[in-house]
Scaffold this motif. Structure first.
Motif, PDB file in Angstrom:
ATOM      1  N   SER A  57       0.825  -1.205   0.000  1.00 17.75           N
ATOM      2  CA  SER A  57       0.000   0.000   0.000  1.00 17.75           C
ATOM      3  C   SER A  57       0.862   1.258   0.000  1.00 17.75           C
ATOM      4  CB  SER A  57      -0.944  -0.006   1.212  1.00 17.75           C
ATOM      5  OG  SER A  57      -1.874  -1.055   1.110  1.00 17.75           O
ATOM      6  N   LEU A  58       1.999   1.200   0.692  1.00 17.37           N
ATOM      7  CA  LEU A  58       2.925   2.341   0.672  1.00 17.37           C
ATOM      8  C   LEU A  58       3.486   2.550  -0.739  1.00 17.37           C
ATOM      9  CD1 LEU A  58       4.825   1.695   4.030  1.00 17.37           C
ATOM     10  CD2 LEU A  58       3.316   3.641   3.526  1.00 17.37           C
ATOM     11  N   VAL A  59       3.823   1.442  -1.405  1.00 17.68           N
ATOM     12  CA  VAL A  59       4.313   1.542  -2.775  1.00 17.68           C
ATOM     13  C   VAL A  59       3.209   2.065  -3.701  1.00 17.68           C
ATOM     14  CG1 VAL A  59       5.162   0.223  -4.762  1.00 17.68           C
ATOM     15  CG2 VAL A  59       6.047  -0.254  -2.473  1.00 17.68           C
ATOM     16  N   THR A  60       1.971   1.611  -3.470  1.00 14.97           N
ATOM     17  CA  THR A  60       0.837   2.095  -4.258  1.00 14.97           C
ATOM     18  C   THR A  60       0.662   3.596  -4.079  1.00 14.97           C
ATOM     19  OG1 THR A  60      -0.316  -0.019  -4.108  1.00 14.97           O
ATOM     20  CG2 THR A  60      -1.653   1.904  -4.613  1.00 14.97           C
ATOM     21  N   LEU A  61       0.761   4.052  -2.842  1.00 15.93           N
ATOM     22  CA  LEU A  61       0.640   5.480  -2.567  1.00 15.93           C
ATOM     23  C   LEU A  61       1.692   6.270  -3.338  1.00 15.93           C
ATOM     24  CD1 LEU A  61      -0.542   7.870  -0.991  1.00 15.93           C
ATOM     25  CD2 LEU A  61       0.998   7.288   0.901  1.00 15.93           C
ATOM     26  N   TYR A  62       2.931   5.788  -3.300  1.00 15.48           N
ATOM     27  CA  TYR A  62       3.997   6.471  -4.048  1.00 15.48           C
ATOM     28  C   TYR A  62       3.712   6.415  -5.551  1.00 15.48           C
ATOM     29  CZ  TYR A  62       8.571   7.427  -6.085  1.00 15.48           C
ATOM     30  OH  TYR A  62       9.585   7.947  -6.847  1.00 15.48           O
ATOM     31  N   GLY A  63       3.230   5.250  -6.028  1.00 17.13           N
ATOM     32  CA  GLY A  63       2.966   5.080  -7.452  1.00 17.13           C
ATOM     33  C   GLY A  63       1.895   6.018  -7.973  1.00 17.13           C
ATOM     34  N   VAL A  64       0.770   6.124  -7.248  1.00 11.50           N
ATOM     35  CA  VAL A  64      -0.311   6.984  -7.738  1.00 11.50           C
ATOM     36  C   VAL A  64       0.074   8.452  -7.653  1.00 11.50           C
ATOM     37  CG1 VAL A  64      -2.106   5.299  -7.215  1.00 11.50           C
ATOM     38  CG2 VAL A  64      -1.510   6.997  -5.493  1.00 11.50           C
ATOM     39  N   ARG A  65       0.869   8.813  -6.669  1.00 14.08           N
ATOM     40  CA  ARG A  65       1.311  10.210  -6.576  1.00 14.08           C
ATOM     41  C   ARG A  65       2.297  10.542  -7.695  1.00 14.08           C
ATOM     42  NH1 ARG A  65       0.094  13.078  -2.071  1.00 14.08           N
ATOM     43  NH2 ARG A  65       1.923  14.397  -2.333  1.00 14.08           N
ATOM     44  N   LEU A  66       3.197   9.596  -8.006  1.00 14.87           N
ATOM     45  CA  LEU A  66       4.130   9.816  -9.106  1.00 14.87           C
ATOM     46  C   LEU A  66       3.388   9.833 -10.445  1.00 14.87           C
ATOM     47  CD1 LEU A  66       6.999  10.121 -10.179  1.00 14.87           C
ATOM     48  CD2 LEU A  66       7.211   7.619 -10.137  1.00 14.87           C
ATOM     49  N   GLY A  80       2.146   8.050 -16.001  1.00 15.61           N
ATOM     50  CA  GLY A  80       1.083   7.108 -15.669  1.00 15.61           C
ATOM     51  C   GLY A  80       1.549   5.682 -15.444  1.00 15.61           C
ATOM     52  N   LYS A  81       2.626   5.271 -16.122  1.00 21.13           N
ATOM     53  CA  LYS A  81       3.066   3.877 -16.000  1.00 21.13           C
ATOM     54  C   LYS A  81       3.708   3.586 -14.651  1.00 21.13           C
ATOM     55  CE  LYS A  81       3.383   2.724 -20.871  1.00 21.13           C
ATOM     56  NZ  LYS A  81       4.177   2.194 -21.983  1.00 21.13           N
ATOM     57  N   ALA A  82       3.914   4.633 -13.842  1.00 13.12           N
ATOM     58  CA  ALA A  82       4.399   4.392 -12.477  1.00 13.12           C
ATOM     59  C   ALA A  82       3.399   3.532 -11.717  1.00 13.12           C
ATOM     60  CB  ALA A  82       4.613   5.722 -11.752  1.00 13.12           C
ATOM     61  N   GLU A  83       2.111   3.663 -12.045  1.00 10.73           N
ATOM     62  CA  GLU A  83       1.092   2.833 -11.397  1.00 10.73           C
ATOM     63  C   GLU A  83       1.292   1.358 -11.734  1.00 10.73           C
ATOM     64  OE1 GLU A  83      -2.942   3.771 -11.678  1.00 10.73           O
ATOM     65  OE2 GLU A  83      -2.740   5.870 -11.106  1.00 10.73           O
ATOM     66  N   ALA A  84       1.591   1.075 -13.007  1.00 11.94           N
ATOM     67  CA  ALA A  84       1.798  -0.313 -13.418  1.00 11.94           C
ATOM     68  C   ALA A  84       3.027  -0.903 -12.726  1.00 11.94           C
ATOM     69  CB  ALA A  84       1.953  -0.399 -14.933  1.00 11.94           C
ATOM     70  N   LEU A  85       4.076  -0.102 -12.584  1.00 12.22           N
ATOM     71  CA  LEU A  85       5.281  -0.570 -11.896  1.00 12.22           C
ATOM     72  C   LEU A  85       4.982  -0.848 -10.416  1.00 12.22           C
ATOM     73  CD1 LEU A  85       7.913   1.844 -13.482  1.00 12.22           C
ATOM     74  CD2 LEU A  85       7.641  -0.606 -13.939  1.00 12.22           C
ATOM     75  N   ARG A 242      -3.822   2.897 -26.287  1.00  9.39           N
ATOM     76  CA  ARG A 242      -3.080   2.372 -25.149  1.00  9.39           C
ATOM     77  C   ARG A 242      -3.547   3.084 -23.899  1.00  9.39           C
ATOM     78  NH1 ARG A 242       1.441   5.396 -23.440  1.00  9.39           N
ATOM     79  NH2 ARG A 242       1.874   7.241 -24.688  1.00  9.39           N
ATOM     80  N   ARG A 243      -3.147   2.566 -22.760  1.00 15.92           N
ATOM     81  CA  ARG A 243      -3.489   3.171 -21.475  1.00 15.92           C
ATOM     82  C   ARG A 243      -2.220   3.350 -20.661  1.00 15.92           C
ATOM     83  NH1 ARG A 243      -8.422   1.777 -17.517  1.00 15.92           N
ATOM     84  NH2 ARG A 243      -9.269   3.393 -18.853  1.00 15.92           N
ATOM     85  N   SER A 244      -2.174   4.454 -19.902  1.00 12.87           N
ATOM     86  CA  SER A 244      -1.051   4.721 -19.006  1.00 12.87           C
ATOM     87  C   SER A 244      -1.608   5.295 -17.717  1.00 12.87           C
ATOM     88  CB  SER A 244      -0.066   5.704 -19.656  1.00 12.87           C
ATOM     89  OG  SER A 244       1.024   5.976 -18.793  1.00 12.87           O
ATOM     90  N   GLY A 245      -1.657   4.460 -16.671  1.00  7.29           N
ATOM     91  CA  GLY A 245      -2.252   4.909 -15.422  1.00  7.29           C
ATOM     92  C   GLY A 245      -3.733   5.171 -15.618  1.00  7.29           C
ATOM     93  N   ALA A 246      -4.178   6.384 -15.223  1.00  5.54           N
ATOM     94  CA  ALA A 246      -5.581   6.747 -15.372  1.00  5.54           C
ATOM     95  C   ALA A 246      -5.855   7.424 -16.709  1.00  5.54           C
ATOM     96  CB  ALA A 246      -5.995   7.675 -14.225  1.00  5.54           C
ATOM     97  N   HIS A 247      -4.858   7.478 -17.583  1.00  2.00           N
ATOM     98  CA  HIS A 247      -4.990   8.194 -18.847  1.00  2.00           C
ATOM     99  C   HIS A 247      -5.021   7.229 -20.029  1.00  2.00           C
ATOM    100  CE1 HIS A 247      -4.056  11.564 -16.292  1.00  2.00           C
ATOM    101  NE2 HIS A 247      -2.841  11.096 -16.035  1.00  2.00           N
ATOM    102  N   ASP A 248      -5.904   7.519 -20.980  1.00  2.00           N
ATOM    103  CA  ASP A 248      -5.991   6.749 -22.213  1.00  2.00           C
ATOM    104  C   ASP A 248      -5.466   7.591 -23.370  1.00  2.00           C
ATOM    105  OD1 ASP A 248      -7.055   4.459 -21.134  1.00  2.00           O
ATOM    106  OD2 ASP A 248      -9.128   5.051 -21.438  1.00  2.00           O
ATOM    107  N   PHE A 249      -4.854   6.912 -24.347  1.00  3.40           N
ATOM    108  CA  PHE A 249      -4.346   7.583 -25.534  1.00  3.40           C
ATOM    109  C   PHE A 249      -4.877   6.873 -26.770  1.00  3.40           C
ATOM    110  CE2 PHE A 249      -1.353   8.365 -22.141  1.00  3.40           C
ATOM    111  CZ  PHE A 249      -1.000   9.707 -22.290  1.00  3.40           C
ATOM    112  N   ALA A 250      -5.277   7.656 -27.772  1.00  2.00           N
ATOM    113  CA  ALA A 250      -5.758   7.101 -29.035  1.00  2.00           C
ATOM    114  C   ALA A 250      -5.218   7.946 -30.182  1.00  2.00           C
ATOM    115  CB  ALA A 250      -7.284   7.086 -29.073  1.00  2.00           C
TER     116      ALA A 250
END
Length: 315
Positions: A57-66, A80-85, A242-250
């Motif tokens: 959860s700590l890593v998730t917190l850092y990921g969503v903030r990044l 956005g891909k920080a969330e996937a990592l 494609r998708r990156s975090g909460a963002h979509d690209f087309a």
């Protein structure tokens, strides 16, 4: 996505991650006391999983903030891909937890140390299930609004927590009330297998993002349906998503009458972008303009016409 929309999405994902950290901290203390009093392998496994929950959860917190950090010179598509990592890091922790619990359960088969104080252990597990259910409900609301893959992985992890705590209850009942003293290590192994399966499931969305997997077919069709309804559009090809975090690209190539002026063609592109922004506010769109009949490449995967089947049949 507009700046106002980003300001709404970012705090939601961050608040969900903070809620996960607070929940994991409280459950860690509660299960630590439960494991100490009961001596249960299943409860110990639940405690270990909660410890990893806290780290995850700590890593998730850092990921969503990044991931919420705006695009910069070195990361033009954002972070956005920080969330996937962060999600993949969670998968590693879940897998390590599963291996450790399974090993401890296997060793317990050769021991004859009984569990104790089942009522206390059951009470701890019931409280953990109730608290986790509230967190899962809140996370689902956030996922529905943001599409955060890191929160999704966290949600999968906490779903396994509910099953894990339920298994602890069953193990304690079988061990102390029904006399099946091997129930505790058996359920420890069941929990380990469940966690391993959860790790596999949680990894799929994160890997899809990192590999730039295309949107689901129904989402692609809905997007093209809106784009193709623009009067004056002659066709669409080279559609990529494609998708990156909460963002979509087309992105796609849009064909127009080759006799149009630059200004008129540009107006058509802006009209399509406006329609797409209204229907899909979270999608960043890039459109390349082509004259009707223009061939960019002989690669059918890239050049394939994806204009909806009804296109050209409009009245």
């Amino acid at each position: 996505m507009t700046q106002d929309e980003r300001r709404k999405v970012i705090p939601l994902a961050t608040r969900a991650a903070l809620a996960s950290v607070a929940m994991a901290t409280a459950l860690l203390v509660l299960k630590g006391v439960g494991a100490w009093f009961t001596g249960s392998i299943a409860m110990l496994g639940s405690l270990a999983d909660t410890g990893l929950d806290l780290l995850a959860s700590l890593v998730t917190l850092y990921g969503v903030r990044l991931a919420a950090t705006p695009a910069d010179h070195d990361h033009r598509f954002g972070h956005g891909k920080a969330e996937a990592l962060a999600a993949l890091f969670q998968v590693g922790l879940i897998t390590a937890s599963a291996v450790g619990i399974a090993w401890r359960a296997i060793l317990a088969f050769g021991e004859n140390t009984p569990t104790s104080d089942a009522n206390f252990g059951i009470g701890v597990s019931v409280a953990a299930i109730a608290a986790t259910a509230v967190l899962l409900w809140y996370q689902r609301q956030v996922i529905r609004r943001t599409g955060s893959v890191a929160i999704l992985a966290d949600n999968v992890h906490y779903q396994s927590d509910v099953a894990l705590n339920g298994s602890v209850i069953v193990a304690l009942v079988l061990d102390q009330y029904l006399g099946w003293h091997k129930a505790d290590p058996v359920f420890g192994i069941v929990i380990a297998l469940w966690l391993a399966w959860g790790a596999f499931q949680a990894s799929s969305s994160a890997i899809d993002q990192l590999m730039d997997k295309e949107w689901p077919e129904d989402q692609r069709i809905a997007f093209l349906d809106v784009a193709a309804r623009q009067e004056g559009l002659k066709g669409i090809h080279d559609f990529r998503t494609r998708r990156s975090g909460a963002h979509d690209f087309a992105q796609f190539h849009m064909e127009v009458d080759r006799d149009l002026t630059v200004g008129a063609a540009h107006d058509l592109v802006e009209a399509v972008e406006h329609n797409l922004r209204r229907a899909f506010p979270k999608v960043e769109v890039l459109i390349h303009l082509d004259p009707e009949g223009h061939v960019d490449t002989d690669n059918p995967l890239i050049e394939a016409d994806v204009t909806p089947h009804w296109f050209g049949k409009r009245i």
